[in-house]
Design an enzyme around this catalytic site. Sequence first.
Site, PDB file in Angstrom:
ATOM      1  N   GLN A  36      11.728  -6.909  -9.963  1.00 42.49           N
ATOM      2  CA  GLN A  36      11.136  -8.275 -10.432  1.00 42.49           C
ATOM      3  C   GLN A  36      12.301  -8.973 -11.002  1.00 42.49           C
ATOM      4  O   GLN A  36      13.275  -8.143 -11.555  1.00 42.49           O
ATOM      5  CB  GLN A  36      10.014  -7.854 -11.255  1.00 42.49           C
ATOM      6  CG  GLN A  36      10.128  -7.053 -12.287  1.00 42.49           C
ATOM      7  CD  GLN A  36       8.886  -6.524 -12.868  1.00 42.49           C
ATOM      8  OE1 GLN A  36       7.706  -6.792 -12.579  1.00 42.49           O
ATOM      9  NE2 GLN A  36       8.945  -5.334 -13.655  1.00 42.49           N
ATOM     10  N   HIS A  67      -2.905  -7.084 -26.905  1.00 41.08           N
ATOM     11  CA  HIS A  67      -2.873  -5.861 -26.950  1.00 41.08           C
ATOM     12  C   HIS A  67      -4.112  -5.336 -27.662  1.00 41.08           C
ATOM     13  O   HIS A  67      -4.646  -4.181 -27.388  1.00 41.08           O
ATOM     14  CB  HIS A  67      -1.577  -5.349 -27.596  1.00 41.08           C
ATOM     15  CG  HIS A  67      -0.478  -5.852 -26.709  1.00 41.08           C
ATOM     16  ND1 HIS A  67       0.622  -6.368 -27.267  1.00 41.08           N
ATOM     17  CD2 HIS A  67      -0.233  -5.245 -25.706  1.00 41.08           C
ATOM     18  CE1 HIS A  67       1.473  -6.592 -26.288  1.00 41.08           C
ATOM     19  NE2 HIS A  67       0.903  -5.739 -25.144  1.00 41.08           N
ATOM     20  N   GLY A 144       2.858   3.722 -10.998  1.00 43.33           N
ATOM     21  CA  GLY A 144       1.816   3.973 -11.650  1.00 43.33           C
ATOM     22  C   GLY A 144       0.671   4.234 -10.797  1.00 43.33           C
ATOM     23  O   GLY A 144      -0.249   4.991 -10.992  1.00 43.33           O
ATOM     24  N   ASP A 162      -2.062  -2.067 -18.102  1.00 45.49           N
ATOM     25  CA  ASP A 162      -1.467  -3.334 -18.678  1.00 45.49           C
ATOM     26  C   ASP A 162      -0.571  -3.716 -17.687  1.00 45.49           C
ATOM     27  O   ASP A 162       0.591  -3.564 -18.072  1.00 45.49           O
ATOM     28  CB  ASP A 162      -0.816  -2.683 -20.148  1.00 45.49           C
ATOM     29  CG  ASP A 162      -0.068  -3.855 -20.877  1.00 45.49           C
ATOM     30  OD1 ASP A 162      -0.371  -4.743 -20.433  1.00 45.49           O
ATOM     31  OD2 ASP A 162       0.621  -3.618 -21.795  1.00 45.49           O
TER      32      ASP A 162
END
Length: 286
Positions: A36, A67, A144, A162
């Site tokens: 990215q 968060h 992930g 996240d």
Amino acid sequence: MDSPSTTANGWIDEHHQGVRYGLQGRVLVDETSPYQRITVIDSSRYGKGLLLDGCWMTAEHQERHYHESLVHPALCSAAQLERVLVIGGGDGGTARECLRYQDVKHLDMVEIDRRVVELSQKHLPSLGSHAWSDPRLQLNLENGIAWVANATESSYDVILIDGSDPAGPAEGLFNQTFFEHCRRILRPGGVFATQSESPEAFRQVHIDTVRLIRQVFGYADPLYGWVPMYPSGWWSWTFAAIDGPRYRNPLPARAAAISAGCEIWSPRWQQGAFEAIPAFIERELT
């Protein structure tokens, strides 16, 4: 979009159809990793910030809105906290908040992009803070989605997603197969949580995400808050469990131990944030 636009007077903008969201500042880093485009800025309002593929991720002086909202409803309510999994979170803020809990014995952070971690450690060190040197943190520079698919059944007490918006490397974090694997590796009494987009700027994505998580886990509810630099400022996180909506009820001892160090989260705030579901969303989900 692939990169933020920068105007002559220093405005750095994130663009979507018919709207744009910007901060005034200067670009410190603008590079393309194997995954990215990564941009680090220094803004006059919120300090240093991070964009991925032209979308705002976080900034020093407002990151706690995000968060704390993701972490504390989950970790204050799960039956056990021994093993925690964070997918994404390469800026370190989610890990920092998780590791405030002494009951956490091991935290796996699975971040696909090494450069997100390296640039965050260099330019936004306050986000990860002590977490990077905490022996309980295991940083895994891996995919992930594959990690969750290959993990042992019932291996985590809390799972936190996240990730960025559902495009590019994060696209697979929003589908049924991924959520089913998360359910499989969640322990009894565990809590799952993910950022679930803006009910205003990305309304249908938000509704579809909540509906799908509820279908997979059985119990799931969105929590609403604000992240000033995100599209519309209005954001959501969705919490899920297999054995009832335990995420709505913080355990008093944990809440008392953690709330004094929070800027946004408190049991009272959490109660209101779960109840703040707009009527049009509630109608779609029932």
